[in-house]
Design a protein around this motif. Structure first.
Motif, PDB file in Angstrom:
ATOM      1  N   ARG A 126      -3.648 -12.508 -11.461  1.00  0.00           N
ATOM      2  CA  ARG A 126      -2.390 -12.703 -12.178  1.00  0.00           C
ATOM      3  C   ARG A 126      -1.231 -12.249 -11.300  1.00  0.00           C
ATOM      4  NH1 ARG A 126      -4.001  -9.041 -16.500  1.00  0.00           N
ATOM      5  NH2 ARG A 126      -6.077  -9.782 -16.886  1.00  0.00           N
ATOM      6  N   PRO A 127      -0.060 -12.837 -11.476  1.00  0.00           N
ATOM      7  CA  PRO A 127       1.094 -12.375 -10.685  1.00  0.00           C
ATOM      8  C   PRO A 127       1.485 -10.952 -11.114  1.00  0.00           C
ATOM      9  CG  PRO A 127       1.740 -14.106 -12.224  1.00  0.00           C
ATOM     10  CD  PRO A 127       0.260 -13.976 -12.329  1.00  0.00           C
ATOM     11  N   HIS A 128       1.966 -10.179 -10.152  1.00  0.00           N
ATOM     12  CA  HIS A 128       2.358  -8.792 -10.410  1.00  0.00           C
ATOM     13  C   HIS A 128       3.873  -8.679 -10.389  1.00  0.00           C
ATOM     14  CE1 HIS A 128      -1.683  -7.183  -9.979  1.00  0.00           C
ATOM     15  NE2 HIS A 128      -1.853  -8.085  -9.027  1.00  0.00           N
ATOM     16  N   ALA A 129       4.397  -7.929 -11.348  1.00  0.00           N
ATOM     17  CA  ALA A 129       5.838  -7.698 -11.392  1.00  0.00           C
ATOM     18  C   ALA A 129       6.245  -6.708 -10.293  1.00  0.00           C
ATOM     19  CB  ALA A 129       6.233  -7.154 -12.751  1.00  0.00           C
ATOM     20  N   ASP A 130       5.412  -5.724 -10.067  1.00  0.00           N
ATOM     21  CA  ASP A 130       5.704  -4.764  -9.008  1.00  0.00           C
ATOM     22  C   ASP A 130       4.638  -4.896  -7.912  1.00  0.00           C
ATOM     23  OD1 ASP A 130       3.580  -3.806 -10.480  1.00  0.00           O
ATOM     24  OD2 ASP A 130       4.134  -1.709 -10.214  1.00  0.00           O
ATOM     25  N   ASP A 131       4.847  -4.216  -6.834  1.00  0.00           N
ATOM     26  CA  ASP A 131       3.923  -4.286  -5.693  1.00  0.00           C
ATOM     27  C   ASP A 131       3.094  -2.999  -5.642  1.00  0.00           C
ATOM     28  OD1 ASP A 131       2.622  -4.813  -3.353  1.00  0.00           O
ATOM     29  OD2 ASP A 131       4.339  -4.354  -2.082  1.00  0.00           O
ATOM     30  N   PRO A 132       1.840  -3.040  -6.116  1.00  0.00           N
ATOM     31  CA  PRO A 132       1.022  -1.820  -6.132  1.00  0.00           C
ATOM     32  C   PRO A 132       0.296  -1.554  -4.813  1.00  0.00           C
ATOM     33  CG  PRO A 132      -0.209  -3.587  -7.131  1.00  0.00           C
ATOM     34  CD  PRO A 132       1.150  -4.156  -6.755  1.00  0.00           C
ATOM     35  N   THR A 133       0.496  -2.410  -3.828  1.00  0.00           N
ATOM     36  CA  THR A 133      -0.340  -2.333  -2.632  1.00  0.00           C
ATOM     37  C   THR A 133      -0.161  -1.034  -1.847  1.00  0.00           C
ATOM     38  OG1 THR A 133       1.293  -3.587  -1.386  1.00  0.00           O
ATOM     39  CG2 THR A 133      -0.550  -4.806  -2.328  1.00  0.00           C
ATOM     40  N   GLU A 134       1.043  -0.509  -1.802  1.00  0.00           N
ATOM     41  CA  GLU A 134       1.255   0.734  -1.037  1.00  0.00           C
ATOM     42  C   GLU A 134       0.542   1.902  -1.705  1.00  0.00           C
ATOM     43  OE1 GLU A 134       2.111   2.519   2.241  1.00  0.00           O
ATOM     44  OE2 GLU A 134       2.830   0.482   1.929  1.00  0.00           O
ATOM     45  N   ARG A 135       0.650   2.003  -3.012  1.00  0.00           N
ATOM     46  CA  ARG A 135      -0.048   3.072  -3.737  1.00  0.00           C
ATOM     47  C   ARG A 135      -1.554   2.884  -3.631  1.00  0.00           C
ATOM     48  NH1 ARG A 135       4.066   1.484  -7.102  1.00  0.00           N
ATOM     49  NH2 ARG A 135       2.620   0.295  -8.406  1.00  0.00           N
ATOM     50  N   LEU A 136      -1.992   1.641  -3.750  1.00  0.00           N
ATOM     51  CA  LEU A 136      -3.424   1.360  -3.629  1.00  0.00           C
ATOM     52  C   LEU A 136      -3.924   1.662  -2.221  1.00  0.00           C
ATOM     53  CD1 LEU A 136      -3.689  -1.946  -5.659  1.00  0.00           C
ATOM     54  CD2 LEU A 136      -4.720   0.244  -6.222  1.00  0.00           C
ATOM     55  N   ASP A 137      -3.087   1.395  -1.248  1.00  0.00           N
ATOM     56  CA  ASP A 137      -3.463   1.664   0.143  1.00  0.00           C
ATOM     57  C   ASP A 137      -3.746   3.151   0.353  1.00  0.00           C
ATOM     58  OD1 ASP A 137      -3.908   0.538   2.714  1.00  0.00           O
ATOM     59  OD2 ASP A 137      -2.041   1.462   3.386  1.00  0.00           O
ATOM     60  N   ARG A 138      -2.859   3.986  -0.162  1.00  0.00           N
ATOM     61  CA  ARG A 138      -3.056   5.435  -0.040  1.00  0.00           C
ATOM     62  C   ARG A 138      -4.306   5.875  -0.797  1.00  0.00           C
ATOM     63  NH1 ARG A 138       2.553   5.385  -0.659  1.00  0.00           N
ATOM     64  NH2 ARG A 138       2.378   5.834  -2.875  1.00  0.00           N
ATOM     65  N   ALA A 139      -4.478   5.351  -2.004  1.00  0.00           N
ATOM     66  CA  ALA A 139      -5.640   5.738  -2.803  1.00  0.00           C
ATOM     67  C   ALA A 139      -6.938   5.269  -2.149  1.00  0.00           C
ATOM     68  CB  ALA A 139      -5.524   5.155  -4.211  1.00  0.00           C
ATOM     69  N   LEU A 140      -6.950   4.059  -1.627  1.00  0.00           N
ATOM     70  CA  LEU A 140      -8.156   3.551  -0.967  1.00  0.00           C
ATOM     71  C   LEU A 140      -8.460   4.333   0.307  1.00  0.00           C
ATOM     72  CD1 LEU A 140      -7.834  -0.318  -1.372  1.00  0.00           C
ATOM     73  CD2 LEU A 140      -9.460   1.204  -2.478  1.00  0.00           C
ATOM     74  N   ARG A 141      -7.433   4.706   1.046  1.00  0.00           N
ATOM     75  CA  ARG A 141      -7.659   5.483   2.267  1.00  0.00           C
ATOM     76  C   ARG A 141      -8.329   6.806   1.923  1.00  0.00           C
ATOM     77  NH1 ARG A 141      -2.691   6.481   4.073  1.00  0.00           N
ATOM     78  NH2 ARG A 141      -2.350   4.296   4.498  1.00  0.00           N
ATOM     79  N   ALA A 142      -7.885   7.448   0.846  1.00  0.00           N
ATOM     80  CA  ALA A 142      -8.492   8.711   0.430  1.00  0.00           C
ATOM     81  C   ALA A 142      -9.934   8.505  -0.039  1.00  0.00           C
ATOM     82  CB  ALA A 142      -7.664   9.334  -0.689  1.00  0.00           C
ATOM     83  N   LEU A 143     -10.182   7.410  -0.746  1.00  0.00           N
ATOM     84  CA  LEU A 143     -11.552   7.139  -1.224  1.00  0.00           C
ATOM     85  C   LEU A 143     -12.476   6.786  -0.074  1.00  0.00           C
ATOM     86  CD1 LEU A 143     -10.880   5.132  -4.496  1.00  0.00           C
ATOM     87  CD2 LEU A 143     -11.639   7.493  -4.278  1.00  0.00           C
ATOM     88  N   LEU A 144     -11.980   5.987   0.858  1.00  0.00           N
ATOM     89  CA  LEU A 144     -12.825   5.568   1.986  1.00  0.00           C
ATOM     90  C   LEU A 144     -13.151   6.744   2.901  1.00  0.00           C
ATOM     91  CD1 LEU A 144     -11.248   2.138   2.914  1.00  0.00           C
ATOM     92  CD2 LEU A 144     -13.377   2.568   1.689  1.00  0.00           C
TER      93      LEU A 144
END
Length: 149
Positions: A126-144
């Protein structure tokens, strides 16, 4: 008094003092240092070759940073699919809520079912109103960083 030639003949020849072992100690220290350096290099080489899955995932995450937001989110989702496929095999075929629950179980977090990670479920399409990629990037880096393979 005795004849000086006779006295000289009675003298014992000069001998060098017994070795104090300094040369042997130096050689052993050198051998020890070389062995220590070899062990250190072997450990560093072993550590660098360890966890290839984590290194590959982190490098894919870094490569995704250069992409536009929508493509970056898709690249992050593909990264998660590939990682879970490598770790768990057939589980990568899950979709929606079961997929997010499996990600939460795999990474021991609630990021995917209750946090920003919901973007990797059905919301990915679905289209996103905001861009969550930066927050997701930080969270994924911590998880990885916690992946041990």
């Amino acid at each position: 008094m005795a004849d000086p030639a006779e006295l000289i003949a009675q003298l014992r020849p000069l001998r060098a003092p017994p070795p104090d072992g300094a040369a042997e100690i130096l050689v052993m220290a050198l051998v020890g240092c070389i062995a220590g350096a070899m062990l250190t290099l072997a450990f560093l080489f072993w550590r660098a070759r360890r966890r290839p899955l984590r290194r590959a995932a982190l490098s894919a995450l870094v490569a995704a940073r250069a992409l536009p937001a929508a493509e970056r989110l898709a690249a992050q989702a593909k990264l998660l699919r590939d990682l879970v496929g490598a770790l768990d095999g057939g589980v990568a075929r899950l979709h929606g809520e079961p997929w997010l629950a499996r990600l939460d179980a795999l990474f021991a977090t609630t990021l995917f079912s209750a946090g920003e990670g919901r973007a990797f479920g059905d919301a990915l399409y679905r289209p996103h109103a905001d861009d969550p990629t930066e927050r997701l990037d930080r969270a994924l880096r911590a998880l990885l960083a916690r992946v041990d393979r």
